[in-house]
Design a protein around this motif. Sequence first.
Motif, PDB file in Angstrom:
ATOM      1  N   VAL A 135      43.594  42.751  44.907  1.00 23.57           N
ATOM      2  CA  VAL A 135      42.993  41.747  44.026  1.00 23.57           C
ATOM      3  C   VAL A 135      41.608  41.386  44.562  1.00 23.57           C
ATOM      4  CG1 VAL A 135      43.189  39.439  43.028  1.00 23.57           C
ATOM      5  CG2 VAL A 135      45.256  40.782  43.460  1.00 23.57           C
ATOM      6  N   TRP A 136      40.616  41.452  43.669  1.00 21.85           N
ATOM      7  CA  TRP A 136      39.261  41.053  44.059  1.00 21.85           C
ATOM      8  C   TRP A 136      38.947  39.681  43.478  1.00 21.85           C
ATOM      9  CZ3 TRP A 136      40.556  46.021  42.765  1.00 21.85           C
ATOM     10  CH2 TRP A 136      40.307  47.003  43.742  1.00 21.85           C
ATOM     11  N   ASN A 137      38.624  38.748  44.342  1.00 21.41           N
ATOM     12  CA  ASN A 137      38.192  37.426  43.905  1.00 21.41           C
ATOM     13  C   ASN A 137      36.685  37.310  44.068  1.00 21.41           C
ATOM     14  OD1 ASN A 137      40.775  36.672  43.302  1.00 21.41           O
ATOM     15  ND2 ASN A 137      40.845  34.922  44.696  1.00 21.41           N
ATOM     16  N   ALA A 138      36.047  36.776  43.054  1.00 22.97           N
ATOM     17  CA  ALA A 138      34.595  36.596  43.073  1.00 22.97           C
ATOM     18  C   ALA A 138      34.232  35.221  43.626  1.00 22.97           C
ATOM     19  CB  ALA A 138      34.031  36.752  41.666  1.00 22.97           C
ATOM     20  N   LEU A 139      33.209  35.196  44.469  1.00 25.95           N
ATOM     21  CA  LEU A 139      32.613  33.956  44.964  1.00 25.95           C
ATOM     22  C   LEU A 139      31.128  34.015  44.604  1.00 25.95           C
ATOM     23  CD1 LEU A 139      34.922  34.963  47.240  1.00 25.95           C
ATOM     24  CD2 LEU A 139      34.385  32.676  48.087  1.00 25.95           C
ATOM     25  N   PRO A 140      30.790  33.629  43.378  1.00 19.97           N
ATOM     26  CA  PRO A 140      29.453  33.861  42.836  1.00 19.97           C
ATOM     27  C   PRO A 140      28.312  33.298  43.674  1.00 19.97           C
ATOM     28  CG  PRO A 140      30.953  33.176  41.099  1.00 19.97           C
ATOM     29  CD  PRO A 140      31.676  32.990  42.396  1.00 19.97           C
ATOM     30  N   TYR A 141      28.552  32.210  44.406  1.00 17.82           N
ATOM     31  CA  TYR A 141      27.445  31.604  45.137  1.00 17.82           C
ATOM     32  C   TYR A 141      26.804  32.557  46.133  1.00 17.82           C
ATOM     33  CZ  TYR A 141      24.719  28.681  48.239  1.00 17.82           C
ATOM     34  OH  TYR A 141      23.693  28.175  48.981  1.00 17.82           O
ATOM     35  N   TYR A 183      44.652  40.228  32.486  1.00 17.15           N
ATOM     36  CA  TYR A 183      45.549  39.354  33.231  1.00 17.15           C
ATOM     37  C   TYR A 183      45.296  37.922  32.792  1.00 17.15           C
ATOM     38  CZ  TYR A 183      41.221  39.088  35.943  1.00 17.15           C
ATOM     39  OH  TYR A 183      39.907  38.970  36.307  1.00 17.15           O
ATOM     40  N   ASP A 184      46.220  37.032  33.140  1.00 16.63           N
ATOM     41  CA  ASP A 184      46.065  35.613  32.837  1.00 16.63           C
ATOM     42  C   ASP A 184      45.186  34.989  33.917  1.00 16.63           C
ATOM     43  OD1 ASP A 184      46.751  32.682  33.111  1.00 16.63           O
ATOM     44  OD2 ASP A 184      47.942  33.137  31.332  1.00 16.63           O
ATOM     45  N   GLN A 185      43.986  34.575  33.545  1.00 18.81           N
ATOM     46  CA  GLN A 185      43.013  34.102  34.533  1.00 18.81           C
ATOM     47  C   GLN A 185      43.534  32.914  35.341  1.00 18.81           C
ATOM     48  OE1 GLN A 185      39.728  35.589  35.023  1.00 18.81           O
ATOM     49  NE2 GLN A 185      40.113  34.475  36.915  1.00 18.81           N
ATOM     50  N   GLU A 186      44.091  31.934  34.664  1.00 15.53           N
ATOM     51  CA  GLU A 186      44.560  30.733  35.363  1.00 15.53           C
ATOM     52  C   GLU A 186      45.702  31.055  36.316  1.00 15.53           C
ATOM     53  OE1 GLU A 186      46.165  26.185  34.413  1.00 15.53           O
ATOM     54  OE2 GLU A 186      45.475  27.473  32.779  1.00 15.53           O
ATOM     55  N   LEU A 187      46.639  31.900  35.874  1.00 19.76           N
ATOM     56  CA  LEU A 187      47.767  32.244  36.722  1.00 19.76           C
ATOM     57  C   LEU A 187      47.330  33.082  37.929  1.00 19.76           C
ATOM     58  CD1 LEU A 187      50.621  33.084  34.160  1.00 19.76           C
ATOM     59  CD2 LEU A 187      50.259  30.971  35.464  1.00 19.76           C
ATOM     60  N   MET A 188      46.375  33.995  37.734  1.00 19.78           N
ATOM     61  CA  MET A 188      45.880  34.793  38.857  1.00 19.78           C
ATOM     62  C   MET A 188      45.144  33.921  39.860  1.00 19.78           C
ATOM     63  SD  MET A 188      46.780  37.961  39.021  1.00 19.78           S
ATOM     64  CE  MET A 188      45.558  38.663  40.128  1.00 19.78           C
ATOM     65  N   ASP A 189      44.328  32.996  39.373  1.00 12.01           N
ATOM     66  CA  ASP A 189      43.619  32.094  40.282  1.00 12.01           C
ATOM     67  C   ASP A 189      44.612  31.272  41.102  1.00 12.01           C
ATOM     68  OD1 ASP A 189      41.214  33.041  39.314  1.00 12.01           O
ATOM     69  OD2 ASP A 189      40.882  31.355  37.952  1.00 12.01           O
ATOM     70  N   THR A 190      45.635  30.775  40.433  1.00 12.68           N
ATOM     71  CA  THR A 190      46.649  29.986  41.129  1.00 12.68           C
ATOM     72  C   THR A 190      47.394  30.833  42.158  1.00 12.68           C
ATOM     73  OG1 THR A 190      46.955  28.532  39.216  1.00 12.68           O
ATOM     74  CG2 THR A 190      48.732  28.594  40.841  1.00 12.68           C
ATOM     75  N   ALA A 191      47.762  32.042  41.788  1.00 10.20           N
ATOM     76  CA  ALA A 191      48.522  32.917  42.685  1.00 10.20           C
ATOM     77  C   ALA A 191      47.731  33.277  43.936  1.00 10.20           C
ATOM     78  CB  ALA A 191      48.941  34.188  41.950  1.00 10.20           C
ATOM     79  N   GLY A 196      39.273  28.598  40.592  1.00  9.74           N
ATOM     80  CA  GLY A 196      38.911  28.926  39.221  1.00  9.74           C
ATOM     81  C   GLY A 196      37.484  28.614  38.855  1.00  9.74           C
ATOM     82  N   THR A 197      36.740  28.010  39.765  1.00 10.77           N
ATOM     83  CA  THR A 197      35.342  27.662  39.498  1.00 10.77           C
ATOM     84  C   THR A 197      34.409  28.317  40.519  1.00 10.77           C
ATOM     85  OG1 THR A 197      35.998  25.530  38.554  1.00 10.77           O
ATOM     86  CG2 THR A 197      33.685  25.765  39.205  1.00 10.77           C
ATOM     87  N   ASP A 198      34.560  27.941  41.779  1.00  6.09           N
ATOM     88  CA  ASP A 198      33.732  28.526  42.836  1.00  6.09           C
ATOM     89  C   ASP A 198      34.304  29.850  43.334  1.00  6.09           C
ATOM     90  OD1 ASP A 198      31.839  26.417  42.888  1.00  6.09           O
ATOM     91  OD2 ASP A 198      33.225  25.198  44.073  1.00  6.09           O
ATOM     92  N   GLU A 199      35.570  30.073  43.049  1.00  4.82           N
ATOM     93  CA  GLU A 199      36.229  31.342  43.372  1.00  4.82           C
ATOM     94  C   GLU A 199      37.230  31.643  42.278  1.00  4.82           C
ATOM     95  OE1 GLU A 199      39.185  33.418  46.733  1.00  4.82           O
ATOM     96  OE2 GLU A 199      38.299  31.433  47.110  1.00  4.82           O
TER      97      GLU A 199
END
Length: 212
Positions: A135-141, A183-191, A196-199
Amino acid sequence: PDPQASGLGAKAFSAVTASRRSRRKFSQVQLSLAELSFLLWATAGVRDREAASKPGAKFAFRTVPSGGCRHPLDLLVYARAVDGLPPGLYRFLPESHALALLKASSPLGHTGFSLDAEFDAALLGQLWNCAALFVWNALPYRAEWRYTVAGAKLCALDAGHACQALYGACEALGLGTCAIGAYDQELMDTATGADGTDEFTIYAAPVGRPRE
């Protein structure tokens, strides 16, 4: 394990390119820790540690490209069936080539807390009995402070680079993967523990030993 000392991944680039395809059916056979190590290095690893460790060095040169060497992605791995690695969700630490445990999970076939239901729901039923979920999580900053609004585009481009590298590495080891953007964005962020905002999660790919 040291990914470059394992001897894995010697398959010719032309053969890897010709055989690359999305694979969604996986056997029950575990990945070895050496195989996972190679996949992590090929997908997000540091290729020149000596240059990165020199006094005054500004960059850690990776195996995948990134705009301005910002690398605004973190790689997380849900290890379900990796020999020698307790099941759980890990964050990959590229500069030390190590894994940090974020959430423990019970071994397959055992009772107790399992991350399977959480991730399968987040992936809309696409966990596919994989041995490991990348899983790749983005940290846009990391990109935005330099490239402002273009940082969002760099996150998406870098995710493509990384997942294509995973495809090639899997083919070189006789493994399979399939990129997942649905995928479900909210569920993936939670998992994954992202806010969901900064990452936030931007891409995912189950990995396993192919079963035809």
